[in-house]
Design a protein around this motif. Structure first.
Motif, PDB file in Angstrom:
ATOM      1  N   GLY A 220       0.668  -1.087  -0.221  1.00  0.00           N
ATOM      2  CA  GLY A 220      -0.461   0.207   0.218  1.00  0.00           C
ATOM      3  C   GLY A 220       1.208   1.062  -0.075  1.00  0.00           C
ATOM      4  N   THR A 221      -0.461   2.383  -0.520  1.00  0.00           N
ATOM      5  CA  THR A 221       0.794   3.623  -0.147  1.00  0.00           C
ATOM      6  C   THR A 221       2.053   4.310   0.204  1.00  0.00           C
ATOM      7  N   ARG A 222       0.995   3.838   1.664  1.00  0.00           N
ATOM      8  CA  ARG A 222       1.534   4.388   3.099  1.00  0.00           C
ATOM      9  C   ARG A 222       2.568   4.029   3.676  1.00  0.00           C
ATOM     10  N   LEU A 223       2.320   2.291   3.950  1.00  0.00           N
ATOM     11  CA  LEU A 223       3.518   1.618   4.132  1.00  0.00           C
ATOM     12  C   LEU A 223       4.174   1.819   2.832  1.00  0.00           C
ATOM     13  N   ASP A 224       4.482   2.060   1.894  1.00  0.00           N
ATOM     14  CA  ASP A 224       5.666   2.445   1.114  1.00  0.00           C
ATOM     15  C   ASP A 224       6.461   3.589   0.974  1.00  0.00           C
ATOM     16  N   GLU A 225       5.894   4.355   1.213  1.00  0.00           N
ATOM     17  CA  GLU A 225       6.306   5.910   1.831  1.00  0.00           C
ATOM     18  C   GLU A 225       6.867   5.442   3.212  1.00  0.00           C
ATOM     19  N   GLN A 226       6.810   4.942   4.174  1.00  0.00           N
ATOM     20  CA  GLN A 226       7.488   4.667   5.063  1.00  0.00           C
ATOM     21  C   GLN A 226       8.623   4.069   5.487  1.00  0.00           C
TER      22      GLN A 226
END
Length: 438
Positions: A220-226
């Motif tokens: 997912g986008t959020r976990l990828d960014e973190q």
């Protein structure tokens, strides 16, 4: 299918992989179990499930109920409340959720208020990968919960010397350098770093799952960014931290949830539950206590359905006793811990979640019926229920005839939809109808 053959074992023509569903008795598997497999399943039934359970970030303040991984009754072998994988003596038992992966991940999403599975991701049709997907969902939920407010940073004091001050002047160090004939200044500054044991454990666990899940959309986008930030800080070869380093690291009130995510990551990496087949003498595995997930899912849905205070009854602060001494009222027998209590002064309703089927030739389990009666009498509630997951649109006979009158309480047996909105709607109806009847 409830059970099927894995590939053959060249040594004796035995299967090296047995796939079943939770709470599905042997009588309904698609093939009979061999004599050798009966002995192998007996070994697994003797194992304590505790070392293999990974519900880490969902634990509450009570002792979990430990049931055997497998048990036997008149229908033969039966998998109990756990889903997962146990590798023992060169063969593997895989217990898949009978309600489906999407249902279980939906419960985790509701419990932790995070989207466990990105909408762009898809599930594999390979039944053997179900455990991988569920374990990844549990790990992803832990990391997303930890990262709701901040990444796992730590403070480092960096010292520098020169003709300009960077940060704060270090007077004692500067005086010592001046005494030795140097004319530069010593200063210190605080730097926030993501290069720490917790970050290393999470990054390594991410690599572990990335090698076992097809495509990168499972994050997912959020976990990828973190994780992009943490990967940069950890470098190409992050050091595998010890559990002691993770637990003793300095966490702020905002980042303390990263300790639990890092501990779960460490355990996954250390025990390698999804790794290669175990040798003949070793036992490895990973289990998820799905009955606890159902209990917490029901708790959260009741909280959304009721305007009254809702408490988790399985705590010391919300428990009762079957009996008290007339000589010394401080002494009591038979402590009771219902799962959900609605209302405070007074308690207006209680529910106990049962991750099993309601209906069939046995109907309500006699022990469960006695338990519900004891709860309703001890807490003196007008309304009590056993809550089961709904497996079909047809209402079981015991639910059709609900509520049942018992002393001063109305007892109900309800099957709740396994998705959040439907579950909340039925609970609103159940609580509302009983308000109207009172």
């Amino acid at each position: 299918m409830a059970g099927k053959r894995g590939r053959s074992n060249a040594a004796g023509g035995l299967t090296d992989r047995l796939l079943i569903n939770d709470l599905t008795p042997e009588a309904y598997w698609d093939r009979p179990i061999t004599v050798d497999e009966h002995g192998w399943l007996t070994d697994i039934a003797r194992l304590s499930p505790e070392p293999y359970i990974l519900n880490a970030q969902l634990q509450v303040d009570h002792e979990p109920t430990m049931e055997p991984i497998l048990s036997r009754d008149i229908d033969g072998w039966r998998a109990n409340r756990y889903i997962g994988e146990i590798r023992h003596k060169g063969r593997t038992l895989v217990i898949n959720p009978r309600l489906g992966i999407e249902t279980i991940t939906g419960w985790i999403s509701t419990i932790l208020n995070v989207q466990v599975l990105p909408r762009t991701a898809t599930y594999s049709n390979d039944a053997s990968s179900a455990v991988t997907q569920l374990l990844a969902a549990l790990w992803r939920a832990s990391v997303l919960t930890a990262g709701q407010h901040a990444l796992p940073r730590r403070r480092e004091n960096i010292s520098s010397h020169g003709l300009t001050i960077q940060g704060r002047l270090d007077m004692p160090a500067t005086a010592r350098r001046r005494a030795s004939g140097r004319r530069d200044l010593v200063s210190t500054r605080v730097v926030r770093s993501y290069d720490n044991p917790a970050a290393h454990a999470v990054v390594l666990a991410d690599r572990y799952f990335d090698q076992r899940l097809a495509g990168g959309r499972w994050r997912g986008t959020r976990l990828d960014e973190q994780l992009a930030v943490l990967r940069t800080a950890a470098g190409a070869r992050p050091q595998f931290p010890t559990l002691h380093e993770i637990r003793t690291a300095c966490y702020s009130p905002i980042t303390v949830k990263w300790r639990r995510a890092a501990e779960l990551s460490w355990r996954i990496l250390n025990e390698d539950p999804l790794g290669v087949a175990a040798d003949d003498e070793s036992t490895h595995g990973v289990l998820i206590d799905v009955a606890e997930l159902w209990e917490l899912f029901v708790l959260h849905c009741v909280g959304l359905a009721s305007n009254e205070p809702v408490r988790h009854g399985t705590t010391e602060q919300a428990s009762g006793h079957l009996a008290r001494s007339t000589v010394d009222p401080r002494r009591a027998l038979g402590r009771l811990y219902p799962d959900v209590l609605v209302g405070e002064h007074p308690i207006v309703a209680l529910l106990d979640a049962k991750y099993k089927r309601l209906g069939g030739r046995r109907g309500v389990d006699r022990d469960d019926l006695y338990q519900l009666h004891a709860y309703s009498s001890t807490f003196e509630v007008p309304l009590a229920a056993l809550a089961y997951p709904a497996t079909s649109e047809d209402l079981p006979l015991d639910e059709q005839n609900s509520p049942w009158q018992s002393s001063n309480s109305m007892l109900s047996f309800v099957t709740l939809p396994t998705e959040r909105d439907g579950c909340v709607a039925k609970l609103v109806q159940w609580l509302g109808s009983n308000d109207a009847s009172s």
